[in-house]
Motif scaffolding. Structure first.
Motif, PDB file in Angstrom:
ATOM      1  N   ARG A  16       0.694  -1.137   0.062  1.00  0.00           N
ATOM      2  CA  ARG A  16      -0.103   0.024  -0.008  1.00  0.00           C
ATOM      3  C   ARG A  16       0.896   1.257  -0.091  1.00  0.00           C
ATOM      4  O   ARG A  16       1.733   1.241   1.094  1.00  0.00           O
ATOM      5  CB  ARG A  16      -0.903   0.283   1.208  1.00  0.00           C
ATOM      6  N   HIS A  17       0.540   2.103  -1.069  1.00  0.00           N
ATOM      7  CA  HIS A  17       1.366   3.275  -0.943  1.00  0.00           C
ATOM      8  C   HIS A  17       0.738   4.334  -0.290  1.00  0.00           C
ATOM      9  O   HIS A  17      -0.459   4.754  -0.372  1.00  0.00           O
ATOM     10  CB  HIS A  17       1.395   4.021  -2.802  1.00  0.00           C
ATOM     11  N   LEU A  18       1.525   5.096   0.682  1.00  0.00           N
ATOM     12  CA  LEU A  18       0.848   5.853   1.782  1.00  0.00           C
ATOM     13  C   LEU A  18       1.211   7.407   1.333  1.00  0.00           C
ATOM     14  O   LEU A  18       0.052   8.184   1.115  1.00  0.00           O
ATOM     15  CB  LEU A  18       1.626   5.803   3.086  1.00  0.00           C
ATOM     16  N   ALA A  19       2.330   7.638   0.992  1.00  0.00           N
ATOM     17  CA  ALA A  19       2.585   9.257   0.514  1.00  0.00           C
ATOM     18  C   ALA A  19       3.894   9.105   0.214  1.00  0.00           C
ATOM     19  O   ALA A  19       4.677   8.244  -0.042  1.00  0.00           O
ATOM     20  CB  ALA A  19       2.541   9.871   1.817  1.00  0.00           C
ATOM     21  N   ALA A  20       4.453  10.481  -0.609  1.00  0.00           N
ATOM     22  CA  ALA A  20       5.894  10.639  -1.131  1.00  0.00           C
ATOM     23  C   ALA A  20       6.534  11.316   0.163  1.00  0.00           C
ATOM     24  O   ALA A  20       5.881  12.544   0.508  1.00  0.00           O
ATOM     25  CB  ALA A  20       5.606  11.561  -2.332  1.00  0.00           C
ATOM     26  N   GLN A  21       7.674  11.053   0.507  1.00  0.00           N
ATOM     27  CA  GLN A  21       8.654  11.870   1.319  1.00  0.00           C
ATOM     28  C   GLN A  21       9.885  12.496   0.332  1.00  0.00           C
ATOM     29  O   GLN A  21      10.317  12.045  -0.519  1.00  0.00           O
ATOM     30  CB  GLN A  21       9.118  10.762   2.263  1.00  0.00           C
ATOM     31  N   PHE A  22       9.843  13.884   0.927  1.00  0.00           N
ATOM     32  CA  PHE A  22      11.052  14.548   0.166  1.00  0.00           C
ATOM     33  C   PHE A  22      12.218  14.672   1.126  1.00  0.00           C
ATOM     34  O   PHE A  22      11.866  14.911   2.533  1.00  0.00           O
ATOM     35  CB  PHE A  22      10.755  15.998  -0.327  1.00  0.00           C
ATOM     36  N   GLN A  23      13.477  14.503   0.850  1.00  0.00           N
ATOM     37  CA  GLN A  23      14.600  14.990   1.711  1.00  0.00           C
ATOM     38  C   GLN A  23      15.695  15.787   1.042  1.00  0.00           C
ATOM     39  O   GLN A  23      15.758  15.809  -0.360  1.00  0.00           O
ATOM     40  CB  GLN A  23      15.334  13.690   2.100  1.00  0.00           C
ATOM     41  N   GLU A  24      16.046  16.923   1.740  1.00  0.00           N
ATOM     42  CA  GLU A  24      17.023  17.770   1.081  1.00  0.00           C
ATOM     43  C   GLU A  24      18.502  17.254   1.039  1.00  0.00           C
ATOM     44  O   GLU A  24      18.684  16.367   1.482  1.00  0.00           O
ATOM     45  CB  GLU A  24      17.279  19.082   2.100  1.00  0.00           C
ATOM     46  N   ILE A  25      18.917  17.258  -0.310  1.00  0.00           N
ATOM     47  CA  ILE A  25      20.299  17.002  -0.476  1.00  0.00           C
ATOM     48  C   ILE A  25      21.327  18.141  -0.741  1.00  0.00           C
ATOM     49  O   ILE A  25      20.853  19.152  -0.980  1.00  0.00           O
ATOM     50  CB  ILE A  25      20.284  16.061  -2.046  1.00  0.00           C
ATOM     51  N   PRO A  26      22.726  17.850  -0.693  1.00  0.00           N
ATOM     52  CA  PRO A  26      23.477  18.913  -0.721  1.00  0.00           C
ATOM     53  C   PRO A  26      23.607  19.555  -2.092  1.00  0.00           C
ATOM     54  O   PRO A  26      23.120  18.993  -3.097  1.00  0.00           O
ATOM     55  CB  PRO A  26      24.990  18.100  -0.425  1.00  0.00           C
ATOM     56  N   LEU A  27      23.691  20.923  -1.934  1.00  0.00           N
ATOM     57  CA  LEU A  27      23.740  21.542  -3.395  1.00  0.00           C
ATOM     58  C   LEU A  27      24.781  22.396  -3.495  1.00  0.00           C
ATOM     59  O   LEU A  27      25.288  23.114  -2.576  1.00  0.00           O
ATOM     60  CB  LEU A  27      22.517  22.512  -3.408  1.00  0.00           C
ATOM     61  N   ASP A  28      25.484  22.190  -4.896  1.00  0.00           N
ATOM     62  CA  ASP A  28      26.367  23.127  -5.163  1.00  0.00           C
ATOM     63  C   ASP A  28      26.159  24.260  -6.253  1.00  0.00           C
ATOM     64  O   ASP A  28      25.773  23.609  -7.166  1.00  0.00           O
ATOM     65  CB  ASP A  28      27.740  22.475  -5.373  1.00  0.00           C
ATOM     66  N   ARG A  29      26.307  25.145  -5.915  1.00  0.00           N
ATOM     67  CA  ARG A  29      26.078  26.405  -7.112  1.00  0.00           C
ATOM     68  C   ARG A  29      27.339  26.552  -7.629  1.00  0.00           C
ATOM     69  O   ARG A  29      28.302  27.284  -7.143  1.00  0.00           O
ATOM     70  CB  ARG A  29      25.574  27.571  -6.301  1.00  0.00           C
ATOM     71  N   LYS A  30      27.480  25.996  -8.925  1.00  0.00           N
ATOM     72  CA  LYS A  30      28.565  26.450  -9.581  1.00  0.00           C
ATOM     73  C   LYS A  30      28.543  27.846 -10.552  1.00  0.00           C
ATOM     74  O   LYS A  30      27.735  28.086 -11.339  1.00  0.00           O
ATOM     75  CB  LYS A  30      28.816  25.159 -10.657  1.00  0.00           C
ATOM     76  N   VAL A  31      29.232  28.759  -9.919  1.00  0.00           N
ATOM     77  CA  VAL A  31      29.231  30.020 -10.266  1.00  0.00           C
ATOM     78  C   VAL A  31      30.526  30.239 -11.106  1.00  0.00           C
ATOM     79  O   VAL A  31      31.478  30.420 -10.400  1.00  0.00           O
ATOM     80  CB  VAL A  31      28.991  31.036  -9.298  1.00  0.00           C
ATOM     81  N   LEU A  32      30.438  30.704 -12.253  1.00  0.00           N
ATOM     82  CA  LEU A  32      31.663  31.124 -13.047  1.00  0.00           C
ATOM     83  C   LEU A  32      32.118  32.413 -12.917  1.00  0.00           C
ATOM     84  O   LEU A  32      31.291  33.319 -12.272  1.00  0.00           O
ATOM     85  CB  LEU A  32      31.305  30.785 -14.636  1.00  0.00           C
TER      86      LEU A  32
END
Length: 290
Positions: free
Chosen positions: A160-176
Motif C-alpha cells: 500500500r502506497h501511503l505518501a511521497a517523502q522529500f529529503q534535502e540533498i547537498p547543493l553546489d551552486r557552480k558560479v563562473l
C-alpha cells in the motif's frame, strides 16, 4: 493541460532515499537567473512558476543542472494542472540544440516543498528516474534567496502506497567568474536596479583590482618572509603572468575595441532571440486561451 488532484497533507518532510537517488546536485548560475526572470514575468494570477530542469547525471551520482524552462500550469488548493504538451514540445526543441542535456528534474519558486509538489513530482518521475526538485525562494522568506534541492521516495506499508517523502540533498551552486557580480546581486535582499553593461564592467574591474592587491600583498609578504612559501601559489602566479599577451598600448586598444564590438553584437543578437521567444510564448498562450 493535464490535470490531477492532491491533498495538501500528502507531502511529508525527511526521507531516506534509495541508493539510486542522486547524492547531490550542482546548479549553474544561469539556471537561477532563468528561474528568477520567469518569476518576474509570470502571469498576474500565478503565485509561483514551475518548470523543467535539464542537465546530466555525473558518474558519482551528482545531478548537474545546466538549463531550465518554464512549463505553464494552474493550481488550486487541491488540484495541479500542467501543460504537458508544451513541456514535451520545449524538450524536443532543447534536444535539437543540445542533445546531451536531458530531463533531470523540475523546479518551483517558493520556500520549501508544498503540498501540490507531490503530484508534479510523480509526473516527472514518469519522465525520468529519480528526478530532483529544486526550490528557489524568490520571496526572501528567510531574508535571502534560499535555493534547495530535494529527492523523493515512496512511503509504503506492504503493498500500500501511503505518501511521497522529500529529503534535502547537498547543493553546489557552480558560479563562473563572469557571473560572480550578478550572483552577488541576486543574493542581496534589496537592490535599487540591475546594473547596465558599463556598471557591471566597473564592478568587475574593482573586484579585479582588489584581487591584484591581494596578490601583491602575498608576494611582498613571501619575499620578506612574513608568510610561508607555497610552491603551488607561486606556479599559479607565474602561469598567470606568462599567459598575459605582450602588446603595445595601440595594439591593446585595437584588440580591446574589437572585443567590445563583438560582445555588443552578441548582446544584440541574444536580445533579439529572447524577444522572439517571449513573443512566441505569448502567442502560444493566447492560442490556448482562445
Amino acid at each position: 493541460m493535464a490535470e490531477t488532484s492532491a491533498r495538501g497533507g500528502a507531502c511529508q518532510a525527511l526521507l531516506f532515499p534509495s541508493s539510486s537517488s542522486p547524492s547531490c546536485a550542482r546548479v549553474e548560475a544561469l539556471v537561477v537567473f532563468t528561474i528568477c526572470d520567469s518569476y518576474v514575468r509570470r502571469p498576474d494570477q500565478a503565485d509561483r512558476v514551475i518548470g523543467t530542469l535539464l542537465g546530466s547525471v555525473l558518474p558519482d551520482g551528482t545531478v548537474h543542472v545546466r538549463n531550465a524552462y518554464v512549463v505553464p500550469h494552474s493550481e488550486s488548493a487541491d488540484q495541479v494542472a500542467l501543460d504537458i504538451e508544451y513541456h514535451h514540445n520545449m524538450y524536443v526543441s532543447h534536444q535539437k540544440v543540445n542533445p546531451k542535456e536531458v530531463i533531470v528534474g523540475w523546479f518551483s519558486t517558493g520556500f520549501g516543498v508544498s503540498g501540490g509538489s507531490t503530484l508534479i513530482h510523480e509526473f516527472y518521475s514518469r519522465e525520468v528516474q529519480s528526478p530532483i526538485h529544486l526550490t528557489v525562494d524568490t520571496g526572501f522568506t528567510m531574508g535571502e534567496a534560499s535555493i534547495k534541492a530535494y529527492v523523493s521516495s515512496n512511503l509504503s506499508l506492504g503493498d500500500r502506497h501511503l505518501a511521497a517523502q522529500f529529503q534535502e540533498i547537498p547543493l553546489d551552486r557552480k558560479v563562473l567568474l563572469s557571473e560572480t557580480v550578478e550572483f552577488e546581486m541576486l543574493k542581496s535582499v534589496v537592490v535599487e536596479k540591475l546594473p547596465n553593461d558599463l556598471e557591471g564592467m566597473e564592478s568587475s574591474m574593482q573586484k579585479l583590482y582588489a584581487l591584484i592587491d591581494e596578490i601583491y600583498k602575498y608576494v611582498d609578504d613571501a619575499v620578506e618572509g612574513r608568510v610561508a612559501l607555497d610552491n603551488k601559489i607561486g606556479r599559479f602566479i607565474a602561469d598567470t603572468v606568462s599567459s598575459v599577451p605582450k602588446l603595445s598600448p595601440s595594439a591593446f586598444e585595437r584588440v580591446f575595441n574589437d572585443r567590445i564590438q563583438d560582445n555588443l553584437a552578441l548582446v544584440y543578437l541574444s536580445s533579439i532571440t529572447r524577444t522572439q521567444i517571449a513573443v512566441a510564448e505569448k502567442l502560444n498562450t493566447a492560442a490556448q486561451v482562445l
